[in-house]
Design a protein around this motif. Structure first.
Motif, mmCIF file in Angstrom:
data_model
loop_
_atom_site.group_PDB
_atom_site.id
_atom_site.type_symbol
_atom_site.label_atom_id
_atom_site.label_comp_id
_atom_site.label_asym_id
_atom_site.label_seq_id
_atom_site.Cartn_x
_atom_site.Cartn_y
_atom_site.Cartn_z
ATOM 1 N N ARG A 39 108.659 24.473 -17.446
ATOM 2 C CA ARG A 39 108.639 25.730 -16.693
ATOM 3 C C ARG A 39 107.228 26.068 -16.224
ATOM 4 N N MET A 60 108.535 30.398 -30.226
ATOM 5 C CA MET A 60 109.775 31.135 -30.460
ATOM 6 C C MET A 60 109.620 32.627 -30.164
ATOM 7 N N ILE A 61 108.395 33.136 -30.172
ATOM 8 C CA ILE A 61 108.215 34.565 -29.911
ATOM 9 C C ILE A 61 107.835 34.810 -28.460
ATOM 10 N N ASP A 62 106.795 34.143 -27.982
ATOM 11 C CA ASP A 62 106.330 34.419 -26.631
ATOM 12 C C ASP A 62 106.791 33.375 -25.615
ATOM 13 N N GLY A 63 107.346 32.285 -26.119
ATOM 14 C CA GLY A 63 107.618 31.178 -25.209
ATOM 15 C C GLY A 63 109.035 31.075 -24.713
ATOM 16 N N CYS A 64 109.987 31.649 -25.432
ATOM 17 C CA CYS A 64 111.365 31.527 -24.967
ATOM 18 C C CYS A 64 112.217 32.645 -25.544
ATOM 19 N N ALA A 65 113.412 32.797 -24.978
ATOM 20 C CA ALA A 65 114.396 33.716 -25.535
ATOM 21 C C ALA A 65 115.456 32.835 -26.183
ATOM 22 N N PRO A 66 115.417 32.688 -27.515
ATOM 23 C CA PRO A 66 116.218 31.655 -28.184
ATOM 24 C C PRO A 66 117.714 31.716 -27.910
ATOM 25 N N GLU A 67 118.252 32.949 -27.726
ATOM 26 C CA GLU A 67 119.708 33.021 -27.542
ATOM 27 C C GLU A 67 120.130 32.679 -26.127
ATOM 28 N N ASN A 123 97.501 39.435 -21.891
ATOM 29 C CA ASN A 123 98.321 40.049 -22.927
ATOM 30 C C ASN A 123 97.531 40.993 -23.822
ATOM 31 N N VAL A 162 100.206 41.028 -16.533
ATOM 32 C CA VAL A 162 100.562 39.621 -16.719
ATOM 33 C C VAL A 162 101.248 39.081 -15.465
ATOM 34 N N ASN A 186 115.960 29.913 -19.532
ATOM 35 C CA ASN A 186 114.603 29.825 -20.029
ATOM 36 C C ASN A 186 113.691 29.040 -19.095
ATOM 37 N N VAL A 217 112.472 31.691 -16.085
ATOM 38 C CA VAL A 217 112.152 33.105 -16.302
ATOM 39 C C VAL A 217 110.920 33.607 -15.565
ATOM 40 N N SER A 218 109.834 32.819 -15.575
ATOM 41 C CA SER A 218 108.622 33.389 -14.995
ATOM 42 C C SER A 218 108.593 33.243 -13.478
#
Lengths: 507, 365
Positions: free
Chosen positions: A413, A342-349, A306, A326, A355, A358-359
């Motif tokens: 995950r 909450m920022i790099d680990g998941c998409a909250p909505e 990153n 990445v 989730n 995703v990777s």
């Protein structure tokens, strides 16, 4: 005796139901330097924003000189003699120091008088022994001078209480030292200062009393002379339970991750990593300890792709991944549980299911790029069950789960991605006790499965109970490489973390 | 206990839909009140506005024809906006799509069906490329993509207009291009109405977008990128590439929409003013809450109101512009995040306090 400031049962809930402060209590006396310490996300900044009228209070009371404060904006706070220096400078870059001083003042005339403004600024600066160049534009000032200008601005607005939110984060040691002298000077003049920091040596050096915040709750107020840095750090990190695990014997085999002579310099030209080298082998957990801000986050960002190093190499499974994307690094065999979930680990909505996949979504789609829904659903149901995620079903938005459950989803995950190396950055930060021990058991399971694990944690207890080896970072260097059997003590780790003890010949 | 929890949670899940419907009803009510004040025959006006389109077969199919371009721009915007970029250059794509369609229809004689296919696909490609521009320029200049998109709308409108004026203008009578040959036009589907075969295409495109966004790994990556770009990057998604492709597909759909509207409804190119389909598209996208499945529905709703308003203005003493007013209120209420927000806020606070207390109780025990 009346307190200058009293915070009673203050609770703050942000939009979306995020609880930042819960029944916070503390008092500040006149003429003291009061330190507020806590980890990232402990709620320090939120609390101060409420004191300064930037955020409204969900419930609770704040009293100043016995009178209850009800602020609707920071202007009210300034009128009550409260001033704040924010983490990020609140200055207009294109204006001069003097113009910044005068901004927003009522008594200024409609037509500005540059000469008079500069005179006033210089006078105020002289009065408080601050050395600034009032005629210079802010963008041409050094960071230290900007900081001083911020404080002067507050003094000029006749504040009695100054809130400083991590004022030393961007300063060099010399600038910090000068700033502290000014603080002690201000204290002599009867000024009250609230000083927010997580640098314990600074707190210890200049504060009179310390209030510790953890997870949005006050852990108590202490006289600085009564507590040691270790005491404070224990309170900050908190250790209600001790983890004692039976670790099965696993013989580490071949090297999976090799880092050699890594270097990184941040945008303020401060060296963050200066020549770090180490290896992680299959079947071992390597812990990285260090006081926050000593290069651990940068190191992990570089290893996971990153951020780009300025020098040195990172090898994964024998392949040079220093300059890979990445996506490619993940494909080479790395999983990463990021520091800020909450920022790099998941998409909250998005939903738990989305989730969870995703990777590795490409492994669930056929050759036309179509997602095989049955396969995904089955995988998610199995993971939710195995990792004991408390959710309605896989279609619930992940942001509505508790921190612990979100973290379990992220861990599920990353652990199921079938990679050789797991990079775990603060895997249990801000997570409830039940989830912590569950995640720990999963980490040990991965170790038995012969994975290489790199663990960064601010929780020394966690590091000691899980790691096979512990590397301690101080000022961008590894100052200690400790074999964790028999277990090292927190005290010993602490000595290395504070830079009081050093092993020679390490990277 | 568990059952009760579940039920309560479900209601809050539909908060978005309930809010939208409440906004619709409230704005309709407001318009009714206004009609009551300004019209001498308010009963007739309201009746014509609400039921007018259902009176004849012709006017009903008119609603569908009016809805077709709205669906195209709405779907195109779905892809652009879902990728997290507020790229509203669909008007540029739409207008240029119509220009490209006109050029191919007039100057390139091809057999029936092949002709339409070629001109629609060409319009799609041009539309897609135009839609990528704001993102590409933003990457190199850091100018806000919204500004770039709005500029693109203006630039391509004048560009398209000058192409038509220079090469395809019929120099007689009113302003317009040469007539399209019959083999370039989309034929009438239902006799006695204006419904053209673009209706079939719009159904296919709708299904395609729903499938793409919800069932493919590409659509999934677009949604993750739009929802949390930092997370997408940390998960190894090539966000830049995904965003670019999403803009292309979104613009292509808008461009195809322009071509289909041109050869489906018109006999010659007559658009002398800037189209404003992107704003309609945004309205439809917002009403559909960003869900492509609902876009045909909301497009139909807006088209219905417009046709209704026209019928009303013919029958009663009111201008059809009352619908523009209605749209304004709907947009205001749907877009204002604070509308009915206190309900959700109260609910969220209760839930998180309960959680905190439960956790503290657990830690104490």
């Amino acid at each position: 005796m009346e307190h200058l400031l009293e915070v009673r049962d203050v609770t703050k809930i942000y939009e979306g139901g995020i609880l930042a402060n819960h029944n916070v209590n503390f008092t500040v006396e006149k003429g003291e330097i009061h330190a507020l310490v806590g980890e990232n996300g402990a709620g320090k900044s939120t609390l101060m924003k409420m004191l300064y009228g930037l955020e409204d209070i969900t419930s609770g009371h704040i009293y100043m000189n016995g009178e209850e404060l009800k602020f609707s904006s920071s202007k009210d706070a300034i009128d009550h003699g409260i001033g704040m220096v924010h983490q990020h400078f609140m200055l207009v870059d294109s204006l001069t120091g003097a113009e910044n001083m005068m901004l927003g003042l009522k008594k200024t005339s409609f037509i500005s008088n540059r000469k008079r403004d500069i005179e006033i600024t210089n006078e105020v600066a002289k009065q408080y022994n601050f050395d600034i160049d009032a005629g210079r534009r802010v963008r041409d000032m050094s960071v230290g001078m900007k900081q001083k200008l911020e404080i002067l601005k507050i003094l000029y607005r006749s504040a009695q209480l100054i809130i400083l939110d991590e004022p030393t984060a961007v300063l060099t040691p010399q600038e910090t030292e000068e700033l502290f002298e000014r603080f002690l000077d201000l204290k002599k003049r009867g000024m009250t200062i609230i000083f927010i920091s997580h640098k314990l040596n600074e707190v210890k050096r200049i504060s009179d009393r310390i209030t510790v915040l953890k997870g949005g709750v006050t852990k108590g107020t202490y006289l600085t002379k009564d507590v040691s840095e270790e005491d404070i750090s224990n309170l900050m990190v908190g250790r209600e339970i001790s983890f004692d695990y039976d670790k099965p014997e696993v013989k580490p085999t071949e090297t999976v991750l090799k880092v050699s002579n890594l270097k990184y310099v941040d945008k303020f030209k401060v060296p963050k990593i200066s020549g770090v080298s180490f290896e992680v082998r299959r079947g071992e957990i390597v812990g990285i300890a260090g006081v926050e801000g000593n290069g651990q986050s940068e190191l992990i960002s570089i290893i996971t792709g990153n951020m780009k190093a300025i020098d040195g190499q990172v090898f994964l499974n024998g392949k040079d991944i220093t300059h890979e994307s990445v996506g490619n690094i993940r494909k080479t065999g790395m999983s990463h549980v990021p520091e800020d979930r909450m920022i790099d680990g998941c998409a909250p909505e998005m939903t738990v299911q989305e989730n969870l996949t995703v990777s590795n979504i490409d492994t669930f789609s056929n050759k036309f790029g179509m997602i095989q829904n049955g396969k995904v659903k089955e995988f998610c149901k199995r993971q939710i069950e195995e990792f004991n995620v408390k959710t309605m079903d896989e279609n619930q938005a992940i942001g509505s789960l508790s921190g612990g459950n979100i973290q379990k989803v992220i861990v599920a995950r990353e652990f199921k991605a079938d990679s050789n190396l797991l990079v775990l950055n603060q895997p249990t930060r801000g997570v409830d006790v039940g989830a912590i021990s569950f995640i720990h058991s999963k980490i040990l399971e991965m170790r038995s499965d012969n994975k290489a694990i790199l663990l960064v944690s601010a929780d020394l207890n966690e590091l000691i109970s899980l790691s096979d080896r512990i590397l301690v970072m101080h000022k961008g260097k590894i100052v200690g490489a400790l074999n964790n059997s028999p277990k090292v003590t927190e005290q010993e780790l602490g000595l290395y973390m504070l830079g009081l003890k050093k092993q020679e010949g390490l990277g | 206990m568990e059952k009760k929890n579940r039920k309560k949670f479900d209601i809050m899940n539909y908060f978005g839909a309930i809010r939208t419907i409440a906004a619709l009803l409230l704005s309709m009510l407001l318009v009714f009140v206004i009609i009551l004040f300004v019209s001498e025959t308010p009963g007739l006006a309201i009746q014509k506005l609400m039921l007018g389109p259902l009176e004849t077969k012709r006017s009903f199919f008119n609603v569908i024809v009016r809805a077709i371009p709205l669906v195209f721009t709405g779907l195109g915007l779905t892809l652009c906006l879902k990728s997290g970029i507020f790229n509203i250059s669909s008007d540029a794509s739409f207008y240029m799509g119509a220009v490209v369609a006109t050029a191919i229809a007039i100057s390139w004689p091809l057999p029936n069906i092949v002709h339409q296919t070629v001109l629609i696909l060409a319009a799609g490609i041009i539309g897609g490329l135009i839609s990528m521009l704001p993102v590409i320029i933003n990457k190199y200049t850091k100018v806000n993509p919204v500004v770039l998109a709005i500029m693109a709308n203006s630039i391509f409108y004048y560009f398209g207009l000058s192409i038509i004026s220079t090469f395809f203008l019929e120099k007689s009578g009113s302003w317009g291009s040469y007539k399209f040959p019959d083999d370039a036009r989309l034929g009438t589907m239902v006799k006695g109405t204006s419904l053209h075969y673009g209706f079939v295409i719009v159904i296919f495109v709708t299904i395609f977008v729903i499938f793409l966004m919800n069932k493919t790994s590409f659509g999934y990556k677009v949604r993750v990128t739009g929802s949390n770009p930092a997370f997408a990057k940390a998960s190894g998604i090539r966000t830049g590439f995904i965003i670019l492709i999403a803009q292309f597909i979104g613009g292509a759909i808008a461009g195809m929409g322009g071509a289909i509207e041109m050869v489906g409804v018109y006999k010659r190119f007559q658009w002398q003013t800037q189209t404003a389909y992107v704003w309609d598209g945004l309205l439809i996208y917002m009403l559909a809450n960003g869900n492509p499945t609902f876009i045909p529905l909301t497009a139909f709703f807006i088209a219905y109101l417009r046709v209704g308003a026209e019928i009303m203005s013919r029958a009663a003493d009111l201008d059809p512009e009352i619908v523009t007013f209605l749209q304004g209120i709907i947009i205001l209420l749907v877009a204002s995040q604070r509308f009915l927000y206190f309900i959700k806020k109260r609910h969220d606070q209760k839930v998180s306090l309960k959680q905190a207390e439960a956790e503290e109780g657990g830690a104490a025990a």
